[in-house]
Design a protein around this motif. Structure first.
Motif, PDB file in Angstrom:
ATOM      1  N   UNK A  46     -16.412 -10.097   0.319  1.00  0.00           N
ATOM      2  CA  UNK A  46     -17.055  -9.131   1.212  1.00  0.00           C
ATOM      3  C   UNK A  46     -16.037  -8.181   1.828  1.00  0.00           C
ATOM      4  N   UNK A  47     -14.931  -8.730   2.311  1.00  0.00           N
ATOM      5  CA  UNK A  47     -13.937  -7.901   2.991  1.00  0.00           C
ATOM      6  C   UNK A  47     -13.199  -6.993   2.007  1.00  0.00           C
ATOM      7  N   UNK A  48     -12.714  -7.558   0.899  1.00  0.00           N
ATOM      8  CA  UNK A  48     -11.933  -6.767  -0.049  1.00  0.00           C
ATOM      9  C   UNK A  48     -12.784  -5.720  -0.758  1.00  0.00           C
ATOM     10  N   UNK A  49     -14.077  -6.003  -0.928  1.00  0.00           N
ATOM     11  CA  UNK A  49     -14.952  -5.014  -1.546  1.00  0.00           C
ATOM     12  C   UNK A  49     -15.398  -3.940  -0.581  1.00  0.00           C
ATOM     13  N   UNK A  50     -15.242  -4.184   0.709  1.00  0.00           N
ATOM     14  CA  UNK A  50     -15.723  -3.243   1.731  1.00  0.00           C
ATOM     15  C   UNK A  50     -14.681  -2.200   2.107  1.00  0.00           C
ATOM     16  N   UNK A  51     -13.392  -2.562   2.038  1.00  0.00           N
ATOM     17  CA  UNK A  51     -12.358  -1.646   2.518  1.00  0.00           C
ATOM     18  C   UNK A  51     -11.959  -0.671   1.408  1.00  0.00           C
ATOM     19  N   UNK A  52     -11.444   0.515   1.773  1.00  0.00           N
ATOM     20  CA  UNK A  52     -10.967   1.458   0.763  1.00  0.00           C
ATOM     21  C   UNK A  52      -9.810   0.864  -0.048  1.00  0.00           C
ATOM     22  N   UNK A  53      -9.676   1.317  -1.291  1.00  0.00           N
ATOM     23  CA  UNK A  53      -8.665   0.757  -2.192  1.00  0.00           C
ATOM     24  C   UNK A  53      -7.260   0.906  -1.630  1.00  0.00           C
ATOM     25  N   UNK A  54      -6.972   2.018  -0.940  1.00  0.00           N
ATOM     26  CA  UNK A  54      -5.605   2.251  -0.457  1.00  0.00           C
ATOM     27  C   UNK A  54      -5.246   1.381   0.737  1.00  0.00           C
ATOM     28  N   UNK A  55      -6.221   0.619   1.289  1.00  0.00           N
ATOM     29  CA  UNK A  55      -5.941  -0.267   2.420  1.00  0.00           C
ATOM     30  C   UNK A  55      -6.034  -1.744   2.042  1.00  0.00           C
ATOM     31  N   UNK A  56      -6.219  -2.041   0.761  1.00  0.00           N
ATOM     32  CA  UNK A  56      -6.441  -3.426   0.363  1.00  0.00           C
ATOM     33  C   UNK A  56      -5.223  -4.310   0.589  1.00  0.00           C
ATOM     34  N   UNK A  57      -4.035  -3.763   0.464  1.00  0.00           N
ATOM     35  CA  UNK A  57      -2.840  -4.563   0.680  1.00  0.00           C
ATOM     36  C   UNK A  57      -2.742  -5.065   2.105  1.00  0.00           C
ATOM     37  N   UNK A  70       0.824  -1.207   0.000  1.00  0.00           N
ATOM     38  CA  UNK A  70       0.000   0.000   0.000  1.00  0.00           C
ATOM     39  C   UNK A  70       0.859   1.258   0.000  1.00  0.00           C
ATOM     40  N   UNK A  71       2.028   1.168   0.643  1.00  0.00           N
ATOM     41  CA  UNK A  71       2.879   2.340   0.823  1.00  0.00           C
ATOM     42  C   UNK A  71       3.751   2.613  -0.398  1.00  0.00           C
ATOM     43  N   UNK A  72       4.397   1.586  -0.932  1.00  0.00           N
ATOM     44  CA  UNK A  72       5.373   1.778  -2.008  1.00  0.00           C
ATOM     45  C   UNK A  72       4.822   1.467  -3.399  1.00  0.00           C
ATOM     46  N   UNK A  73       3.656   0.851  -3.463  1.00  0.00           N
ATOM     47  CA  UNK A  73       3.116   0.413  -4.742  1.00  0.00           C
ATOM     48  C   UNK A  73       3.065  -1.105  -4.783  1.00  0.00           C
ATOM     49  N   UNK A  74       1.882  -1.672  -5.047  1.00  0.00           N
ATOM     50  CA  UNK A  74       1.701  -3.111  -4.919  1.00  0.00           C
ATOM     51  C   UNK A  74       2.477  -3.890  -5.972  1.00  0.00           C
ATOM     52  N   UNK A  75       2.486  -3.415  -7.202  1.00  0.00           N
ATOM     53  CA  UNK A  75       3.205  -4.140  -8.249  1.00  0.00           C
ATOM     54  C   UNK A  75       4.688  -4.213  -7.938  1.00  0.00           C
TER      55      UNK A  75
END
Length: 461
Positions: A378-389, A74-79
């Motif tokens: 449910x969980x991954x769709x519920x959290x904001x995109x920047x916290x998915x990692x 989330x911090x440095x870029x997921x890829x």
């Protein structure tokens, strides 16, 4: 793949192919290594208790680092972090295959586990980013299927490789797959935008959580009671320190307030409970089938393979069901299947034979596949995109902790119910009693998980 998305979207197809391979390799590396333990012990003239650290070192590194790896993405870029994890994993796998001695092999396995932590944490997050929201369930089901395939393929492939080429082959065969995964991810996955807080990675919180998780994982695997108690105290102290650190730092590893969210809290809790139950089937099953039903080893392996096979076949349909009927409803159905299967095994008479064990086992594993796809959706769709990692890391962590707890605590419960410290010497009647009691306990865990899910659903409404 075509059933997951339109054929005119080749970029999405290649993205999911790359992510599926990144999910397959960590689970394959977990299961394939167990087959090589006897040959490794012979090659290095080491006792089995020491050689077990070839497996434990990998699991410890994965468990302790997976949340930090997700946050780093989330911090440095997921890829970027995923590519780094695949590179570390592949190089460490090569070093495992070339290890000149056992300490070197164990150290290389720990490094391999660190790379696997990045792969496991970020694959699910990147899949949620890549697919349209209405197809998240299908993507999660696909990843669940590839993970189950890796788990099921490991023992069979490992047995063939060890028999033909020796224990080093179980590591060397994974190296070209790691190179392929790196090339695919680098070529087809888009880069993700780093977080504005990239210079404020929570090193103190990561260290405290790693100490707590590592101490717990070792505590439930050691046989020394006094050492286990000391490690559990250390784990509790590490957890307290982690909470205190997270409340004070400006960019915490895990926002404590986030854990109070009913969807996330229920998702993590039920994931740990269901994983504990699934591991119970793997721990109890061989003793029941061999000791109570008197099956030959080949038949025991065949019956036990039905569980991962069903999970693999059910994963994608389970994801589609979550997309169509809603993840909350499918979570309840999946947990209901797990409860029905465990309850049946807690009362199934020995006279029901192999079929009496196999049908409830299939019910449990298909329920697990439904639950896992829907819960992750449910969980991954519920959290904001920047916290998915970091949330993906937490989901994988809850699963790992459940597996570790199932192997240790439920294994100890089975031995206690059998009335002996050496279950290999127990009579068929003692093993049958232990099977009933242990799956009765598993059914109680399923009831607890179902209650947690229902309460969370009510709160969300």
């Amino acid at each position: 793949m075509r059933s997951l998305h339109k054929t005119e979207q080749p970029a999405l197809t290649w993205s999911l192919t790359a992510l599926s391979l990144s999910m397959l390799l960590p689970s394959l590396s977990t299961s394939i290594a167990t087959v090589g333990l006897p040959s490794t012990a012979t090659a290095f003239d080491a006792p089995f208790g020491v050689v077990q650290w070839v497996v434990i070192a990998y699991l410890l590194a994965t468990t302790t680092l997976i949340v930090g790896a997700g946050r780093l993405g989330d911090t440095l870029g997921r890829r970027r972090v995923l590519l780094g994890g695949i590179a570390v994993f592949t190089v460490a796998t090569l070093l495992c295959g070339l290890a000149p001695n056992l300490p070197f092999l164990i150290a290389a396995r720990a490094v391999q586990g660190a790379g696997a932590a990045c792969m496991m944490a970020l694959t699910m997050a990147m899949a949620a980013d890549a697919v349209p929201k209405g197809r998240t369930g299908a993507a999660m089901g696909l990843l669940g299927t590839t993970s189950a395939v890796g788990t099921a393929l490991g023992p069979a492939l490992g047995g063939v490789l060890v028999g033909a080429f020796g224990w080093r082959a179980i590591f060397l065969v994974i190296v070209p797959l790691g190179v392929l995964a790196f090339a695919l991810v680098r070529q087809v996955l888009p880069g993700s935008r780093p977080s504005p807080a990239k210079s404020r990675f929570d090193a103190a919180g990561t260290a405290a959580l790693a100490i707590a998780l590592g101490a717990y994982a070792v505590a439930v695997t050691v046989g020394n009671t006094s050492l286990a108690v000391g490690l559990l105290v250390t784990a509790a102290a590490g957890l307290v320190a982690f909470v205190l650190v997270e409340r004070r730092v400006t960019a915490p590893l895990v926002d404590i307030a986030m854990v109070r969210d009913p969807v996330l809290a229920a998702g993590l809790t039920t994931s740990a409970l269901v994983s504990t139950i699934v591991m119970t089937t793997l721990v109890v099953g061989p003793f029941h089938l061999a000791g109570t039903l008197d099956l030959a080893p080949a038949l025991v392996g065949l019956v036990m393979s039905a569980g991962p096979a069903v999970s693999a076949l059910t994963g994608v349909p389970a994801g589609r069901a979550a997309d169509r009927f809603g993840s909350g409803a499918v979570v309840i159905v999946g947990l209901g299947g797990v409860l029905c299967g465990t309850a049946a095994l807690s009362v199934m008479p020995t006279g029901a034979g192999v079929l009496g064990y196999l049908l409830p086992l299939v019910t449990i594993t298909s329920g697990y596949a439904l639950f896992q796809a829907a819960n992750n959706t449910a969980v991954m769709g519920h959290v904001p995109a920047h916290q998915r990692g970091v949330v993906s890391g937490m989901l994988n962590l809850s699963r790992n902790l459940g597996l570790i707890t199932g192997a240790s605590v439920m294994g100890a419960a089975f031995a206690f119910a059998a009335g002996t410290t050496d279950v290999t010497a127990a009579t068929s009647a003692e093993l049958a009693r232990a099977t009933h009691w242990t799956f009765g306990l598993a059914a109680m865990l399923a009831v607890l998980g179902l209650a947690v899910a229902l309460v969370a659903r009510h709160r969300m409404r």
